[in-house]
Design an enzyme around this catalytic site. Sequence first.
Site, PDB file in Angstrom:
ATOM      1  N   LYS A  25    -113.407  -0.784 -18.145  1.00 14.32           N
ATOM      2  CA  LYS A  25    -112.708  -1.180 -19.381  1.00 14.32           C
ATOM      3  C   LYS A  25    -111.214  -1.118 -19.057  1.00 14.32           C
ATOM      4  O   LYS A  25    -110.625  -0.061 -18.988  1.00 14.32           O
ATOM      5  CB  LYS A  25    -113.056  -0.213 -20.516  1.00 14.32           C
ATOM      6  CG  LYS A  25    -112.126  -0.267 -21.734  1.00 14.32           C
ATOM      7  CD  LYS A  25    -112.102  -1.627 -22.397  1.00 14.32           C
ATOM      8  CE  LYS A  25    -111.222  -1.574 -23.657  1.00 14.32           C
ATOM      9  NZ  LYS A  25    -109.776  -1.511 -23.338  1.00 14.32           N
ATOM     10  N   HIS A  26    -110.623  -2.270 -18.811  1.00 16.94           N
ATOM     11  CA  HIS A  26    -109.237  -2.336 -18.374  1.00 16.94           C
ATOM     12  C   HIS A  26    -108.283  -2.245 -19.562  1.00 16.94           C
ATOM     13  O   HIS A  26    -108.684  -2.392 -20.721  1.00 16.94           O
ATOM     14  CB  HIS A  26    -109.010  -3.658 -17.632  1.00 16.94           C
ATOM     15  CG  HIS A  26    -109.415  -4.850 -18.451  1.00 16.94           C
ATOM     16  ND1 HIS A  26    -110.691  -5.347 -18.413  1.00 16.94           N
ATOM     17  CD2 HIS A  26    -108.731  -5.589 -19.339  1.00 16.94           C
ATOM     18  CE1 HIS A  26    -110.775  -6.372 -19.237  1.00 16.94           C
ATOM     19  NE2 HIS A  26    -109.604  -6.538 -19.821  1.00 16.94           N
TER      20      HIS A  26
ATOM     21  N   GLU B  68    -105.617  -3.613 -22.164  1.00 16.11           N
ATOM     22  CA  GLU B  68    -105.599  -4.917 -22.824  1.00 16.11           C
ATOM     23  C   GLU B  68    -104.540  -5.846 -22.238  1.00 16.11           C
ATOM     24  O   GLU B  68    -104.647  -7.068 -22.344  1.00 16.11           O
ATOM     25  CB  GLU B  68    -105.325  -4.736 -24.325  1.00 16.11           C
ATOM     26  CG  GLU B  68    -106.454  -4.076 -25.103  1.00 16.11           C
ATOM     27  CD  GLU B  68    -106.449  -2.562 -24.992  1.00 16.11           C
ATOM     28  OE1 GLU B  68    -105.609  -2.029 -24.237  1.00 16.11           O
ATOM     29  OE2 GLU B  68    -107.277  -1.917 -25.658  1.00 16.11           O
TER      30      GLU B  68
ATOM     31  N   GLY C 113    -104.605   7.339 -18.627  1.00 19.99           N
ATOM     32  CA  GLY C 113    -103.979   6.960 -19.891  1.00 19.99           C
ATOM     33  C   GLY C 113    -103.172   8.099 -20.462  1.00 19.99           C
ATOM     34  O   GLY C 113    -102.794   9.052 -19.769  1.00 19.99           O
ATOM     35  N   SER C 114    -102.937   8.025 -21.751  1.00 26.33           N
ATOM     36  CA  SER C 114    -102.134   9.019 -22.452  1.00 26.33           C
ATOM     37  C   SER C 114    -102.951  10.271 -22.756  1.00 26.33           C
ATOM     38  O   SER C 114    -104.188  10.271 -22.643  1.00 26.33           O
ATOM     39  CB  SER C 114    -101.611   8.432 -23.758  1.00 26.33           C
ATOM     40  OG  SER C 114    -102.705   8.171 -24.643  1.00 26.33           O
TER      41      SER C 114
ATOM     42  N   GLU D 247    -107.013  11.387 -15.710  1.00 26.01           N
ATOM     43  CA  GLU D 247    -105.705  11.311 -15.055  1.00 26.01           C
ATOM     44  C   GLU D 247    -104.731  10.822 -16.116  1.00 26.01           C
ATOM     45  O   GLU D 247    -104.693   9.648 -16.454  1.00 26.01           O
ATOM     46  CB  GLU D 247    -105.776  10.348 -13.856  1.00 26.01           C
ATOM     47  CG  GLU D 247    -104.675  10.569 -12.840  1.00 26.01           C
ATOM     48  CD  GLU D 247    -103.362   9.921 -13.235  1.00 26.01           C
ATOM     49  OE1 GLU D 247    -102.490  10.671 -13.737  1.00 26.01           O
ATOM     50  OE2 GLU D 247    -103.196   8.723 -13.049  1.00 26.01           O
ATOM     51  N   LEU D 248    -103.936  11.755 -16.643  1.00 28.20           N
ATOM     52  CA  LEU D 248    -103.122  11.472 -17.821  1.00 28.20           C
ATOM     53  C   LEU D 248    -101.634  11.454 -17.447  1.00 28.20           C
ATOM     54  O   LEU D 248    -101.278  10.996 -16.379  1.00 28.20           O
ATOM     55  CB  LEU D 248    -103.451  12.487 -18.914  1.00 28.20           C
ATOM     56  CG  LEU D 248    -104.965  12.646 -19.186  1.00 28.20           C
ATOM     57  CD1 LEU D 248    -105.229  13.706 -20.230  1.00 28.20           C
ATOM     58  CD2 LEU D 248    -105.589  11.314 -19.575  1.00 28.20           C
TER      59      LEU D 248
ATOM     60  N   CYS E 172     -97.107   7.359 -12.573  1.00 27.63           N
ATOM     61  CA  CYS E 172     -97.478   8.641 -13.162  1.00 27.63           C
ATOM     62  C   CYS E 172     -96.974   9.809 -12.323  1.00 27.63           C
ATOM     63  O   CYS E 172     -96.685  10.884 -12.852  1.00 27.63           O
ATOM     64  CB  CYS E 172     -98.984   8.735 -13.367  1.00 27.63           C
ATOM     65  SG  CYS E 172     -99.957   8.394 -11.892  1.00 27.63           S
TER      66      CYS E 172
ATOM     67  N   GLU F 133     -92.590  12.599 -21.326  1.00 28.99           N
ATOM     68  CA  GLU F 133     -92.645  11.815 -20.110  1.00 28.99           C
ATOM     69  C   GLU F 133     -91.765  10.579 -20.264  1.00 28.99           C
ATOM     70  O   GLU F 133     -91.844   9.872 -21.268  1.00 28.99           O
ATOM     71  CB  GLU F 133     -94.083  11.369 -19.810  1.00 28.99           C
ATOM     72  CG  GLU F 133     -94.201  10.505 -18.564  1.00 28.99           C
ATOM     73  CD  GLU F 133     -95.625  10.079 -18.266  1.00 28.99           C
ATOM     74  OE1 GLU F 133     -95.938   9.811 -17.098  1.00 28.99           O
ATOM     75  OE2 GLU F 133     -96.439  10.010 -19.217  1.00 28.99           O
TER      76      GLU F 133
END
Length: 336
Positions: A24-25, A27, A76-77, A98-99, A132, A230
Site C-alpha cells: 500500500k504505497h 498516495e 510513516g508518521s 519505521e517512523l 528519515c 522533526e
Amino acid sequence: MSSYREPHQVAGPQLMVGNVLLLKHAESVPQSALAFARLFEEAGAPAGVYANIFASIEQTERLIEDPRVRGVTLTGSERAGAAVAGRAGRSLKKSVMELGGSDPLIVLEDAPMESTLDNALFGRMFNTGQCCVGSKRIIVIGKERGEDFLDGFVQRIAALKAGDPADPATTLGPLASEKALDLLLDQIKLARKEGGKVAFGGGRIDRPGFYLEPTVLTGISENNPIHVQELFGPIASFYVVENENEAVSLANATPFGLGASVFTADVEHGRKVAAKIESGMVFINQPVWTAAQLPFGGIKNSGFGRELSELGFGEFVNEKLINVAPPGSPPWGPIK
C-alpha cells in the site's frame, strides 16, 4: 505480509525467505509503485509474489485484519504508526514500524573541522533534507568551535544551487510537495515566534516548484516547540554546548531515536559516546546511511523492529523447534 514502506527495504529480504508482499504505497507516488511492480514482472517473478494495493484507509484497515495477511511493516508518521501497529496488534500480527527521526550529529572537541563540515552538509542536505535519518540537529562542543563550525556550515549551504533535479549541476532540489513546503515554512515561523533565530535562509525560493532556501536555525531552547519536532527538509537546528555530557543529554532530549552520528579523532572514545546515545543506530565519523548488510531501525517514537541484514530477514520468519529423540527414550529430559 503487507507493507506500507519503501519496497526495496522490505521486498528483497522477505521474498528471499519465502514471503509474498502487498504494497500500500503513499498516495503521492502511484506511478513509482507501478514502475516497481513492472520491474518484478519484467524480471520473471511469479505472479502474486508482489502486488500493489490501491486502497482507502478503511479498506486498508480491513486488509490488515484479513487472516491471510500475517505481518505488517510501515514507514510513516507517529500517528500512522500508532494506528497501523494498533490494528495489527488487535489481530495478533507482527509489525515493524519505521517512523520519524530527528538525528543528532555531535561534533566532539577533537573532530577534524573540514571533513566534519563536509559530512554534516551531506548528512543534512541529502535528498534535500527529506530523509528519515538526515542529520537534523548539529551539536558542537565549545563556543569558539561552535562559531567556526556555524560559519563553515553556512558557507557550504549558501553555495548550493537550486535547479532542475535532473540537471547534474543542481545541488538543491525541490521538496516533494507544496504541503511539505508549507509545513516547513510554518515550522520556521513557529521557531522564530518562540525565540529561535534564522542564521541563514528561512524563505521560499522565487522560482517554479516547491523550493525552500537551505536554512539554519539557532537559539532553539528546550521550551521551543521545534526542539522536539522533526524538520523534514533542508533545515538544520544548530546547537553549541559546553561539554560532552551536555551534548549527549541534548542528543537524547527528543521523542525520537532513529539514528545519530559522533565525530571525533579518537574512534574508541567515539564508541563510548555512541553507547550513551538513545537511538537504534549510531555512526562514528559518518552521517547515518543504509546498506543491505546493516540493520536499519530505531527506538522510542521512531518505531521498533529492524529491516535489512540478518535481523531484517528474521522479523517475519516463524522459527520452529523440532526436537528428535531415539525410540525408547524417556518422556522427559536429555537423552544419555
